[in-house]
Design a protein around this motif. Structure first.
Motif, short mmCIF file in Angstrom:
data_model
loop_
_atom_site.label_atom_id
_atom_site.label_comp_id
_atom_site.label_asym_id
_atom_site.label_seq_id
_atom_site.Cartn_x
_atom_site.Cartn_y
_atom_site.Cartn_z
N GLU A 1 -4.52 28.06 40.83
CA GLU A 1 -3.26 28.52 40.23
C GLU A 1 -2.09 28.23 41.17
O GLU A 1 -1.03 27.78 40.74
N ASN B 1 -6.12 32.42 44.44
CA ASN B 1 -6.68 31.39 43.58
C ASN B 1 -5.98 30.08 43.87
O ASN B 1 -4.83 29.88 43.49
N ASP C 1 -14.24 31.49 39.02
CA ASP C 1 -12.93 31.17 38.45
C ASP C 1 -11.98 30.65 39.52
O ASP C 1 -10.79 30.53 39.30
N GLY C 2 -12.51 30.31 40.67
CA GLY C 2 -11.66 29.71 41.70
C GLY C 2 -10.94 30.71 42.56
O GLY C 2 -10.11 30.33 43.38
N THR C 3 -11.25 32.01 42.40
CA THR C 3 -10.59 32.98 43.29
C THR C 3 -11.50 33.25 44.48
O THR C 3 -12.72 33.27 44.36
N ARG D 1 -15.11 26.66 40.83
CA ARG D 1 -14.63 27.00 39.50
C ARG D 1 -15.44 26.17 38.52
O ARG D 1 -15.49 24.94 38.61
N GLU E 1 -16.17 31.26 34.06
CA GLU E 1 -15.13 32.00 34.78
C GLU E 1 -15.45 33.49 34.86
O GLU E 1 -15.21 34.14 35.87
N GLU F 1 -6.68 38.56 47.01
CA GLU F 1 -7.34 37.57 46.17
C GLU F 1 -6.45 36.34 46.07
O GLU F 1 -5.28 36.45 45.76
#
Lengths: 347, 314
Positions: free
Chosen positions: A116, A113, A98-100, A88, A93, A111
């Motif tokens: 989150e 993340n 974006d960290g997914t 990320r 992003e 998916e």
């Protein structure tokens, strides 16, 4: 038939006329001799691949020097709650950083993340974090330092061992040359892989062991080239002149002859760098790498390989850096060879 | 010529003896003894040493070891398969590795030849550039980069090929490892063919052949390629070394039951006997192949033979 006794010396001065006095004696600028290094530089700069390699090496060195201090993490700091996070990057992003990551459970793809899910709002792992919650960005550049360190060691070994061995063996010739060449030949007929593996088993894995292993095998190609060049040069007049003036053998070898083969030396050194980096990466993959928590590019790859289908980003960054490092050094070495030794065939 | 072959064989034999000495020294210098049971008293250990001849002088033990190796007895494995003779472990593994290596070299050689040929015939075109880029990549990148990339994309994502080797379907499951292992040979041969072909295409005898009315594939294959390929033996050495080194990593990635995988496992599990036996086998293959390459070289190109003999004498 008066002309027979004609006395040319009595002709007045104005009877003579200068011919071809202005333009005809021009300097040949097309084939003017040029400075060897200037010439080589021009040839090198014309080589697109070599320039690309040079720029890549500069970028990699920049990150190896400054990269580890760009993040709040160190190469060994672990935050176990923040393990297996995908890359990320703040501001990027929208590019997918974006960290997914996509997890596959049987037929279902979902998916996930990690940021989150864990509630990490202000946490960024640029290249992701590994299974122990360590920052991969820091570790990759820390690992690159080790690869570059090994590159420097390879160069030093090439110059100190290989060059001197080849030059001395070639210059003195006779019995000494025969013995030295037999030794090199026998050492060379045992595969590198075997020598290196055995050395490291005896010495227990670590940076020191890898360097010793490189020392034993890395210098042979350089010594061959140095010897071949020496055999070519030692019969030349300038060497004879030096000898007549009473120069010592060491002076002749290192002061008189060595400067003449500097081009080949530089090229060969550049070729030994990717070879050394590869050897380290290979050893790491076989399990003879640098012990944890230190990391080289090779150990990072061999660790991340264990779960490269579930978390491919872990292996991607060290693999890409290693690939670019090897490629760049090879391209620069190719470019240098063509630039410094244009007569040599492209092999 | 005979003198040259004799010399080369002699060096190979000396190299094998030196190698065996190194391996033996290693076994000897390894910490620990075979009898590390606490219940044994000092006298009992001494008796055992005498029984197995372990307190004999170094030279005698070395020659005994030599004798065992020549008989094909490498001892037993400690950790990987307890007390199984190493020879048994090798029986199925050696053919698997040789098959994989052979496939890789064959594939690499044929595609490399084709790439090099196209690059030379279409010199300074897009094809040439593409072939050059492929060969630079193949020469520079370690084979596991290709192995991992292939196994992720074609194996895991696309699902076309199995991720791991399966001896039940040896062909389809060896496609990815073969391709990954062949990259270096392919790149090297492509590079080589290209340079040599360019050289040959410029030569006078090609002009002669063309002016005699020979054209098309016959001109290229009979007259150009055949001459261009004579010096290809020069690249065989590095090629074989790379395939051998690469096989260790590739066999580990695809878990192929070959000697490379066994070597890696023996290193990781400290099974010294196996490591040493495999080191010996690898070296033997290497020394043998280099011997053949050097002799072939001498037969094909007398200049090499003469210059080598010169340099030996001088």
């Amino acid at each position: 038939m008066k002309a027979e006794n004609f006395d040319y010396s009595k002709l007045p001065a104005d009877a003579f006329e200068l011919t071809n006095n202005d333009t005809s004696a021009h300097v040949d600028r097309n084939f003017a001799s040029q400075n060897y290094w200037k010439d080589a530089l021009v040839r090198f700069l014309r080589n697109k691949g070599a320039i690309f390699g040079l720029i890549m090496i500069a970028i990699i060195i920049f990150f190896a020097v400054f990269g580890p201090s760009m993040t709040p993490y160190t190469y060994e700091s672990q935050i176990i709650e923040q393990q297996n996070l995908a890359p990320r990057i703040p501001g990027l992003e929208w590019l997918g950083f974006d960290g997914t990551e996509t997890m596959r459970l049987g037929e279902v793809e979902l998916e996930v993340n990690g940021y989150e899910r864990g509630g990490f709002t202000d946490v960024y792992y640029w290249f992701g974090s590994d299974t122990l919650g360590r920052d991969i960005f820091t570790r990759v550049w820390e690992g690159t330092r080790i690869s570059l360190y090994i590159a420097i060691v390879a160069v030093v070994i090439d110059i100190l061992f290989g060059l001197s061995y080849g030059l001395i063996s070639g210059y003195f010739g006779g019995k000494l040359d025969a013995v030295m060449q037999r030794c090199a030949e026998i050492l060379n007929s045992i595969p590198n892989l075997v020598i290196v593996t055995l050395m490291i088993l005896v010495l227990s894995p670590g940076l020191g062991a890898i360097i010793v292993a490189l020392m034993i095998t890395g210098w042979i190609p350089m010594s061959r080239i140095a010897r071949a060049q020496m055999l070519k040069l030692k019969e030349q007049e300038f060497v004879l002149a030096s000898k007549t003036l009473g120069a010592s053998p060491m002076r002749i070898i290192f002061k008189e002859i060595m400067p003449n083969i500097i081009g080949q030396i530089i090229t060969q050194t550049m070729f030994s760098i990717p070879h050394a980096i590869f050897t380290e990466a290979f050893l790491a993959f076989v399990g003879l790498g640098i012990p944890a928590p230190m990391a080289s590019l090779g150990t990072l790859i061999s660790d991340a390989y264990k779960n490269f289908t579930t978390h491919p980003y872990m292996i991607l960054s060290p693999l890409i850096v290693l690939a670019f490092l090897m490629l760049s050094f090879n391209l620069v070495a190719d470019g240098l060879r063509d630039a410094l030794d244009p007569k040599q065939k492209d092999m | 010529m005979k003198k040259y072959i004799f010399k080369r064989v002699l060096y190979s034999v000396v190299a094998i003896l030196v190698l065996l000495l190194l391996l033996f020294l290693m076994l000897d210098l390894m910490p620990g003894s075979p009898f590390n049971d606490d219940k044994l008293s000092a006298e009992q250990i001494e008796v055992l040493y005498q029984k197995y001849g372990l307190d004999d002088p170094f030279i005698i033990r070395y020659f005994r070891y030599l004798g065992n190796i020549i008989k094909g007895d490498f001892g037993v494995s400690y950790n990987i398969a307890s007390n199984v003779p190493i020879t048994d472990l090798l029986q199925t593994r050696v053919p698997t590795s040789i098959r994989l290596g052979g496939q890789a070299v064959l594939l690499g050689a044929s595609i490399g030849l084709l790439l090099g040929l196209i690059a030379a015939l279409k010199h300074n075109t897009v094809f040439d550039t593409i072939a050059t880029i492929i060969s630079v990549l193949g020469v520079s990148l370690p084979s596991y980069v290709f192995a991992l990339a292939l196994s992720y994309t074609l194996g895991y994502r696309a699902g076309w090929f199995p991720l791991l080797y399966d001896s039940a379907s040896p062909f389809i499951s060896s496609v990815l490892p073969t391709v990954a292992l062949s990259m270096f040979s392919m790149a090297n041969i492509a590079r080589f063919t290209r340079t040599e072909m360019l050289e040959v295409l410029r030569s006078d005898y090609m002009l002669l052949a063309e002016s005699k009315g020979i054209s098309g594939p016959k001109l290229i294959i009979r007259h150009a390629l055949r001459n261009a390929l004579i010096p290809i033996i020069t690249v065989l050495g590095p090629l074989i070394v790379n395939t051998m080194t690469g096989s260790l990593v590739i066999e580990k990635i695809f878990s192929i039951p070959g000697i490379g995988e066994l070597m890696v496992r023996s290193i990781q599990q400290n099974d010294y006997n196996v490591t040493i036996a495999l080191s010996f086998i690898y070296s033997l293959m290497y020394i043998g192949i280099m011997l053949v390459v050097d002799i072939l070289y001498g037969i094909i190109d007398p200049r090499i033979r003469l210059s080598k003999e010169d340099s030996h004498e001088s």
